[in-house]
Enzyme design. Structure first.
Site, PDB file in Angstrom:
ATOM      1  N   GLU A   4       0.858  -1.200   0.000  1.00 36.87           N
ATOM      2  CA  GLU A   4       0.000   0.000   0.000  1.00 36.87           C
ATOM      3  C   GLU A   4       0.889   1.242   0.000  1.00 36.87           C
ATOM      4  OE1 GLU A   4      -3.401   2.120   2.832  1.00 36.87           O
ATOM      5  OE2 GLU A   4      -2.264   0.414   3.613  1.00 36.87           O
ATOM      6  N   ASP A  21       2.109   0.824   5.329  1.00 38.46           N
ATOM      7  CA  ASP A  21       2.761  -0.490   5.194  1.00 38.46           C
ATOM      8  C   ASP A  21       4.177  -0.266   4.621  1.00 38.46           C
ATOM      9  OD1 ASP A  21       0.252  -1.353   5.842  1.00 38.46           O
ATOM     10  OD2 ASP A  21      -0.256  -1.972   3.766  1.00 38.46           O
ATOM     11  N   SER A  59      -5.396  -1.889   7.907  1.00 37.57           N
ATOM     12  CA  SER A  59      -6.274  -2.176   6.774  1.00 37.57           C
ATOM     13  C   SER A  59      -5.476  -2.451   5.513  1.00 37.57           C
ATOM     14  CB  SER A  59      -7.194  -0.981   6.525  1.00 37.57           C
ATOM     15  OG  SER A  59      -6.429   0.109   6.031  1.00 37.57           O
ATOM     16  N   GLU A 110      37.788  -8.266   0.165  1.00 34.00           N
ATOM     17  CA  GLU A 110      38.210  -7.308   1.198  1.00 34.00           C
ATOM     18  C   GLU A 110      39.423  -6.502   0.745  1.00 34.00           C
ATOM     19  OE1 GLU A 110      37.710 -10.492   1.696  1.00 34.00           O
ATOM     20  OE2 GLU A 110      36.356 -10.804   3.385  1.00 34.00           O
ATOM     21  N   GLU A 112      55.571   9.500  14.316  1.00 33.63           N
ATOM     22  CA  GLU A 112      54.152   9.776  14.606  1.00 33.63           C
ATOM     23  C   GLU A 112      54.040  10.527  15.935  1.00 33.63           C
ATOM     24  OE1 GLU A 112      49.920   7.361  14.441  1.00 33.63           O
ATOM     25  OE2 GLU A 112      51.782   6.262  14.698  1.00 33.63           O
ATOM     26  N   SER A 131      50.140   1.744  13.406  1.00 29.95           N
ATOM     27  CA  SER A 131      49.619   2.620  12.351  1.00 29.95           C
ATOM     28  C   SER A 131      50.605   3.750  12.086  1.00 29.95           C
ATOM     29  CB  SER A 131      48.271   3.193  12.790  1.00 29.95           C
ATOM     30  OG  SER A 131      48.460   4.022  13.920  1.00 29.95           O
ATOM     31  N   HIS A 172     158.594 -36.847  -2.978  1.00 31.58           N
ATOM     32  CA  HIS A 172     159.339 -38.073  -2.623  1.00 31.58           C
ATOM     33  C   HIS A 172     159.955 -37.973  -1.229  1.00 31.58           C
ATOM     34  CE1 HIS A 172     163.160 -36.109  -4.062  1.00 31.58           C
ATOM     35  NE2 HIS A 172     163.670 -36.887  -3.098  1.00 31.58           N
ATOM     36  N   ASP A 229     156.866 -34.316  -8.728  1.00 31.65           N
ATOM     37  CA  ASP A 229     157.475 -34.595  -7.424  1.00 31.65           C
ATOM     38  C   ASP A 229     157.336 -33.343  -6.551  1.00 31.65           C
ATOM     39  OD1 ASP A 229     158.906 -35.651  -5.368  1.00 31.65           O
ATOM     40  OD2 ASP A 229     160.890 -35.351  -6.305  1.00 31.65           O
ATOM     41  N   SER A 258     166.694 -32.269  -1.546  1.00 29.91           N
ATOM     42  CA  SER A 258     165.392 -32.480  -2.187  1.00 29.91           C
ATOM     43  C   SER A 258     164.292 -31.663  -1.519  1.00 29.91           C
ATOM     44  CB  SER A 258     165.010 -33.955  -2.115  1.00 29.91           C
ATOM     45  OG  SER A 258     165.610 -34.617  -3.171  1.00 29.91           O
TER      46      SER A 258
HETATM   47  C1  4AZ Z   1     168.559 -36.659  -3.595  1.00 29.34           C
HETATM   48  O1  4AZ Z   1     168.895 -37.844  -3.409  1.00 29.34           O
HETATM   49  C2  4AZ Z   1     169.146 -36.004  -4.729  1.00 29.34           C
HETATM   50  N1  4AZ Z   1     172.078 -33.995  -8.146  1.00 29.34           N
HETATM   51  C3  4AZ Z   1     168.774 -34.718  -5.048  1.00 29.34           C
HETATM   52  C4  4AZ Z   1     169.294 -34.098  -6.100  1.00 29.34           C
HETATM   53  C5  4AZ Z   1     170.197 -34.717  -6.901  1.00 29.34           C
HETATM   54  C6  4AZ Z   1     170.594 -35.968  -6.619  1.00 29.34           C
HETATM   55  C7  4AZ Z   1     170.069 -36.623  -5.533  1.00 29.34           C
HETATM   56  C8  4AZ Z   1     170.751 -33.979  -8.079  1.00 29.34           C
HETATM   57  O2  4AZ Z   1     167.845 -36.056  -2.830  1.00 29.34           O
END
Ligand code: 4AZ
Length: 700
Positions: A66, A74, A120, A139, A232, A281, A487, A549, A646
């Site tokens: 109505e 109504d 009525s 959302e 904040e 926040s 020698h 020698d 020698s």
């Molecule tokens: C030794 O009998 C020697 N004549 C060194 C030298 C000479 C000889 C004999 C040279 O030592």
């Protein structure tokens, strides 16, 4: 009037008010008697509820009520949250409306529909039929208020949504905001920069960040807030949401918030804690500060006398280190040791780790003595300090240094006496060779068979003596070597068979080497006697042919040179230095005519003989004169070496140097002094390299 009856009926509980609960995901409901006319005085409520996360869509298939001004008779009234819709009539007017084709949507997951009629329904209006359905809400798209929206990311699903966070953030327990884990920030550098997370972008929500600056005691930290400061704020209450608090020892600074930067904060402490709290926040940009630290200052250092301090600063503070160095030529003395540099450190107490040492001038100390030489100080006070100079010289009469050598040594910063060429090595004093201090008389009796050697004129001769009786001669070369015949030192292994080739070495302790001796059998004051330390025979020595020698005797100690003891020079080159006709002097204590031993050292002066001639003479006798041998003597005989001579020297004067050198050593011959026979000598020039290799002797 209608209103009056309504109240009465309601009061009498005759009102038709009732409530229907609708909980399905969809459904329909109608006005009573639909599609017949609805009854008067109706008051029906439908409460529609769908699950959370859904909304309700309500659609009217039919609507016929109505009409009345402002729907006063109504009506259908729909409420959901704050939403309110009222419908009545058959069509919409300026003051009333019908739902028509439009759907009505709930505010949340519930909706109430109230249908009310007055007393009525004269025209038999047919009422309504309504359908409802639960609908999903996105959302994430729907504008949620800040308190329910996702902080970073929103994900929709049917009936709900959930939130997630950017990398390095974590979802807070409110399932909405994103916080950071930020309590483990420890700064130990002496300076640095600290800022809120993501600065200058908005900082995370719902977080409690702790920043600790922890330096060693002795430092003082200053904070300097620079750039944007934005936290904040609240106009009336002090920092209720987000704030920054600073703790330094017993002191507290803050809370700070808003947009006013705290500026510079001198904390006066070596440990600072910065607490940053944020709520759930706000979109503020945060803060940033640079921190610096200075240590406790130490007093300025005065460099030591003759020293310097590095680096030179106006202020020295805790942890600063300085090096203290002495100027060149000076050093620190620490516990007896000399130290180049000293390092000291400024301590937290504001004092230096140690006192400043003093620089002492470098002292090279007494220079090493020079064997057979002496030192001359170049300064008056015989100073041995840095920069002092000395000279090394050799004892003048008997020793000589390399002539081109600069013999100055300077005391250097390394504490050593240093020479430009030799460094710290000392020069060598070589004995003067071939220059006898005592010359033989210029007018000498020419005794063909030999003459007495004037004492000291052959100072290099060595006597090899066994049980007091000379058995061979030798020549002193250098300070500790005597050249003799091989020698002399080799005995036949079988004394009954002298021809036997194999020989054994003489017992080294069985003979003496006597220098400075002139008399054959009598000891003299000038003599020095030794037992040889070592016998070295020429590797090519042949005991049957007497090739090579020649042998070296190493003396146990260095011979002290004197007028009567001086070495002979070695030949200048290894090619023959003696030529046919050259006059040589041969000396020794060997047998003379009548086979008697002379009372004193004797010498002869004879010419070198042509090698081929000598070879020929001996080849007739079946003996070989090889290239390592040299012959001397007179064709008519008379002047010759003999048994006992020698190993002894055959010397000549070097034309260039005017010094005597060793041309040969007495070796062998057929008889002694016989005519058409010559004495054979080992040619020293042929063994020169071998001698020099072993003895390292060079003529100076
Ligand atoms: C030794 O009998 C020697 N004549 C060194 C030298 C000479 C000889 C004999 C040279 O030592």
């Amino acid at each position: 009037m209608g209103c009056f009856w309504f109240f009465v009926l309601c009061f009498l509980r005759l009102c038709g008010a009732n409530v229907t609960e609708l909980v399905g995901m969809f459904g329909k409901f109608q006005s009573p008697n639909y599609p017949e006319g609805y009854p008067s005085d109706t008051d029906i409520t439908w409460n529609i509820t769908v699950p959370l996360g859904f909304h309700i869509k309500l659609y009217f298939m039919h609507f016929d009520l109505e009409p009345s001004y402002l729907c006063e008779y109504d009506y259908v009234k729909i409420t959901s949250g704050d939403m309110l819709e009222t419908f009545c009539g058959r069509e919409s007017t300026d003051t009333e409306k019908i739902p028509g084709q439009d759907s009505v949507f709930s505010f949340d997951n519930s909706m109430t529909v109230l249908f009310k009629t007055d007393f009525s329904n004269e025209e038999r209006f047919t009422g309504f039929e309504a359908h409802y359905a639960a609908i999903d809400v996105d959302e994430c798209k729907e504008k949620l208020d800040e308190s329910s929206a996702c902080d970073h990311f929103c994900h929709n699903y049917i009936g709900g949504f959930y939130c997630s966070c950017r990398f390095s953030y974590i979802l807070h327990s409110d399932n909405r905001t994103c916080k950071v884990e930020c309590s483990d920030n420890v700064f130990t550098e002496r300076s640095g920069i600290v800022s809120s997370p993501d600065y200058p972008n908005p900082y995370p929500k719902s977080s409690d960040c702790l920043y600790r600056i922890e330096l060693e005691d002795g430092f003082v930290i200053t904070l300097d807030f620079t750039g944007i400061f934005d936290l904040e704020d609240h106009p009336d209450v002090l920092c209720p949401y987000d704030y920054l608090k600073i703790k330094a020892g017993m002191k507290e600074f803050g809370p700070f918030c808003g947009d006013k930067s705290p500026g510079k904060i001198a904390t006066n402490s070596s440990r600072v804690q910065v607490l940053f709290h944020t709520d759930d926040s706000g979109d503020n940009r945060g803060w940033k500060f640079a921190y610096t630290s200075v240590g406790n200052p130490c007093p300025v250092i005065q460099p030591p006398l003759n020293g310097k301090v590095e680096p030179v600063l106006e202020i020295y503070s805790f942890k600063d280190q300085v090096q203290i160095r002495c100027n060149v030529g000076f050093k620190f003395v620490k516990g007896g040791d000399e130290v180049e540099a000293y390092q000291i450190e400024c301590l937290k107490s504001g004092t230096w780790s140690s006192g400043i040492p003093t620089c002492k001038v470098i002292d090279c100390g007494t220079p090493l003595p020079l064997e057979d030489g002496f030192i001359t100080f170049r300064s008056k006070d015989n100073l041995t300090l840095f920069g002092s100079r000395i000279n090394y010289s050799c004892n003048a009469l008997f020793y000589r240094m390399d002539p081109d050598l600069n013999t100055t040594y300077t005391c250097m910063e390394n504490n050593f006496w240093v020479n430009d060429e030799l460094g710290t090595d000392l020069p060598t004093c070589h004995p003067v060779c071939g220059e006898p201090r005592i010359q033989r008389p210029s007018i000498q009796p020419k005794i063909a068979q030999g003459r007495v050697v004037s004492r000291g004129s052959s100072p290099w001769i060595a006597m090899l003596s066994k049980n007091g009786i000379p058995f061979c001669g030798g020549s002193l070369i250098g300070k500790e070597w005597v050249v003799t015949a091989a020698h002399c030192l080799h005995l036949p292994s079988d004394p009954d068979n002298p021809e036997q080739i194999d020989s054994v070495l003489i017992n080294i302790t069985s003979f003496k080497v006597i220098l400075g001796r002139q008399k054959t059998l009598r000891k003299e004051e000038t003599e020095q006697e030794y037992h040889a330390k070592n016998i070295i025979t020429h590797p090519r020595y042949n005991g049957s042919t007497f090739e090579y020698d020649i042998a070296l005797l190493e003396l146990p100690s260095k011979v002290k040179m004197m007028d009567y003891i001086m070495p002979i020079c070695l030949p200048e080159s290894s090619t023959s230095t003696l030529h046919t006709g050259d006059m040589v002097i041969v000396s020794g204590w060997g047998k003379q005519f009548l086979h008697s031993i002379p009372e004193t050292l004797m010498e002869i002066e004879i010419p070198v003989v042509d090698h081929n001639q000598c070879k020929e003479v001996y080849s007739q006798l079946g003996r070989q004169v090889t290239d390592d041998m040299i012959c001397a003597g007179l064709k008519e005989g008379g002047s010759d070496a003999c048994q006992g001579d020698s190993g002894g020297p055959m010397v000549a004067v070097d034309e260039e140097t005017n010094r005597w050198f060793l041309g040969g050593t007495v070796s062998w011959g057929d008889g002694c002094g016989e005519d058409n026979r010559y004495g054979v000598y080992s040619d020293v020039s042929k063994s020169l390299k071998w001698i020099q290799n072993i003895t390292k002797i060079k003529n100076i």
